[in-house]
Design an enzyme around this catalytic site. Structure first.
Site, PDB file in Angstrom:
ATOM      1  N   GLY A 110       0.823  -1.213   0.000  1.00 39.67           N
ATOM      2  CA  GLY A 110       0.000   0.000   0.000  1.00 39.67           C
ATOM      3  C   GLY A 110       0.850   1.254   0.000  1.00 39.67           C
ATOM      4  O   GLY A 110       2.052   1.204  -0.263  1.00 39.67           O
ATOM      5  N   ASN A 111       0.220   2.369   0.267  1.00 39.01           N
ATOM      6  CA  ASN A 111       0.941   3.641   0.354  1.00 39.01           C
ATOM      7  C   ASN A 111       0.311   4.474   1.458  1.00 39.01           C
ATOM      8  O   ASN A 111      -0.694   4.071   2.044  1.00 39.01           O
ATOM      9  CB  ASN A 111       0.916   4.358  -1.006  1.00 39.01           C
ATOM     10  N   ARG A 112       0.911   5.627   1.738  1.00 41.49           N
ATOM     11  CA  ARG A 112       0.493   6.382   2.911  1.00 41.49           C
ATOM     12  C   ARG A 112      -0.536   7.473   2.618  1.00 41.49           C
ATOM     13  O   ARG A 112      -0.733   8.374   3.423  1.00 41.49           O
ATOM     14  CB  ARG A 112       1.724   6.939   3.627  1.00 41.49           C
TER      15      ARG A 112
END
Ligand code: C5P
Length: 225
Positions: free
Chosen positions: A29-31
């Protein structure tokens, strides 16, 4: 009360960050928090638009009065965007989309006993949804006059280098406007305040916006209008 300058318009907005599964319990995922996309959805709603919010993982509540489509992966996002774009006067792509996904998704939880000290992952490229929307490969045909706005989150600390990358991206992605921000370990993604540079389709600067994500959302919508 906001001017109702988007009254009756249909706007599709993507927000949040996609998650690409590795196995039933893990993902890449990413932030992205979804705050900017959600602010855009609320701002467009306040200006009279019919908003479809295509939400990948969000860390903030969904605003009332918008139609919600929830997705997990980039491929699911592509399907949702293709669907919404067929009736949208504007598409705003604020979501952080995974550029790659694991080539295979394990049916069972990957076990460290079976994989040993090093686990190699093979990733394959996801479609560039934004580029395929503007070049006509995602939907049969882009609606006449449909405005497409993209985002670029870059980590370059040098302003000139960041703008050069973003400017090329505006042209490559075929967007009407590109919203550029600098991101990093602590900047922008989960923050309430942001600072963006706005580029036109030629990659030229048309403005800057600084402030909370709602006020920046309204600046972006001013351009859209
Ligand atoms: O190429 P980059 O990821 O920097 O482009 C960011 C813009 O492109 C964002 O608007 C994002 O929503 C969109 N994007 C996309 N499909 C991808 C990657 C990014 O639509 N696979």
């Amino acid at each position: 009360l906001r001017p109702q300058d988007l009254a009756g318009r249909r706007i599709a907005i993507t927000a949040g960050g996609t998650r690409e599964p590795l196995d039933p319990v893990r993902f890449l995922g990413n932030r992205s928090s979804g705050k900017q996309g959600v602010a855009l959805a609320a701002a467009a709603r306040d200006r009279g638009a019919h908003v479809t919010l295509i939400a990948a993982h969000l860390e903030v509540p969904v605003p009332a009065g918008v139609a919600l489509v929830e997705v997990q992966t980039a491929q699911e996002l592509a399907v949702a965007v293709a669907d919404a774009a067929q009736v949208a006067d504007a598409v705003v792509m604020a979501a952080a989309v995974a550029d790659y996904r694991p080539e295979t998704v394990a049916d069972d939880k990957i076990k460290k006993d079976a994989t040993g000290d090093v686990l190699e992952l093979r990733l394959v490229k996801n479609p560039d949804i934004l580029a395929s929307l503007t070049n006509g490969t995602l939907t049969p045909k882009r609606l006449p006059g449909q405005v497409v706005i993209g985002f670029a989150a870059e980590t370059e600390t040098d302003d000139a280098a960041l703008l050069a990358i973003a400017s090329a991206k505006a042209v490559r992605k075929g967007v009407d406007f590109l919203v550029v921000n600098r991101v990093g370990w602590t900047e922008v993604f989960a923050a309430d305040d942001t600072r963006v540079t706005l580029l036109d389709r030629a990659g030229s600067i048309v403005g800057d916006a600084v402030g909370d994500k709602m006020s920046v959302a309204h600046r972006i919508l001013d351009l859209l209008v």
